[in-house]
Motif scaffolding. Structure first.
Motif, short mmCIF file in Angstrom:
data_model
loop_
_atom_site.label_atom_id
_atom_site.label_comp_id
_atom_site.label_asym_id
_atom_site.label_seq_id
_atom_site.Cartn_x
_atom_site.Cartn_y
_atom_site.Cartn_z
N ALA A 38 37.03 37.61 49.78
CA ALA A 38 38.10 37.25 48.84
C ALA A 38 38.87 36.02 49.32
O ALA A 38 39.27 35.18 48.52
CB ALA A 38 39.04 38.43 48.65
N THR A 39 39.04 35.88 50.61
CA THR A 39 39.77 34.72 51.15
C THR A 39 39.01 33.41 50.92
O THR A 39 39.62 32.35 50.90
CB THR A 39 40.06 34.89 52.65
N ARG A 42 40.39 31.61 47.79
CA ARG A 42 41.80 31.21 47.75
C ARG A 42 41.93 29.70 47.78
O ARG A 42 41.03 28.98 48.20
CB ARG A 42 42.55 31.82 48.92
N TRP A 51 48.86 30.03 50.70
CA TRP A 51 47.56 30.28 50.08
C TRP A 51 47.75 31.20 48.89
O TRP A 51 48.59 32.11 48.92
CB TRP A 51 46.61 30.91 51.09
N ASP A 53 45.82 33.28 45.31
CA ASP A 53 44.63 33.77 44.62
C ASP A 53 44.66 33.28 43.18
O ASP A 53 45.73 33.07 42.61
CB ASP A 53 44.62 35.31 44.60
N GLU A 54 43.49 33.10 42.60
CA GLU A 54 43.39 32.67 41.20
C GLU A 54 42.50 33.65 40.45
O GLU A 54 41.31 33.78 40.76
CB GLU A 54 42.80 31.26 41.14
N VAL A 78 37.42 37.78 38.79
CA VAL A 78 38.46 38.14 39.73
C VAL A 78 39.72 38.48 38.93
O VAL A 78 40.16 37.67 38.10
CB VAL A 78 38.75 37.00 40.72
N SER A 80 43.80 39.74 38.77
CA SER A 80 45.01 39.65 39.60
C SER A 80 45.60 41.00 39.86
O SER A 80 45.25 41.98 39.31
CB SER A 80 46.04 38.75 38.94
#
Length: 80
Positions: A38-39, A42, A51, A53-54, A78, A80
């Protein structure tokens, strides 16, 4: 493995996120595993100075080059 992103934040059209060199013969099949965390998705938000998340629809591209027309493409959503 290349990743293309949702269009809400400006980023490169495709980012290289992992690779493994594999030599195979014509007609041969192999399994190759790559890890995408997941990182890895970012981005750095300059305004927030952190940093972020989108959420959205990403595409995972696999092939010999980012410019190759025969990339295998898999969608990744992805939330939120």
């Amino acid at each position: 493995m290349y990743v293309s992103y949702p269009q809400t934040v400006f980023r490169a059209p495709k980012d290289l996120k992992g690779f493994r060199r594999v030599s195979i013969k014509a007609g041969e099949k192999v399994t190759v595993s790559l890890i995408l965390n997941a990182t890895d998705l970012r981005y750095y938000d300059d305004k927030a100075k952190q940093w972020a998340d989108e959420a959205g629809e990403y595409q995972i591209h696999v092939g010999a080059s980012s410019r190759t027309d025969d990339l295998l493409i898999h969608p990744l959503t992805v939330q939120s």
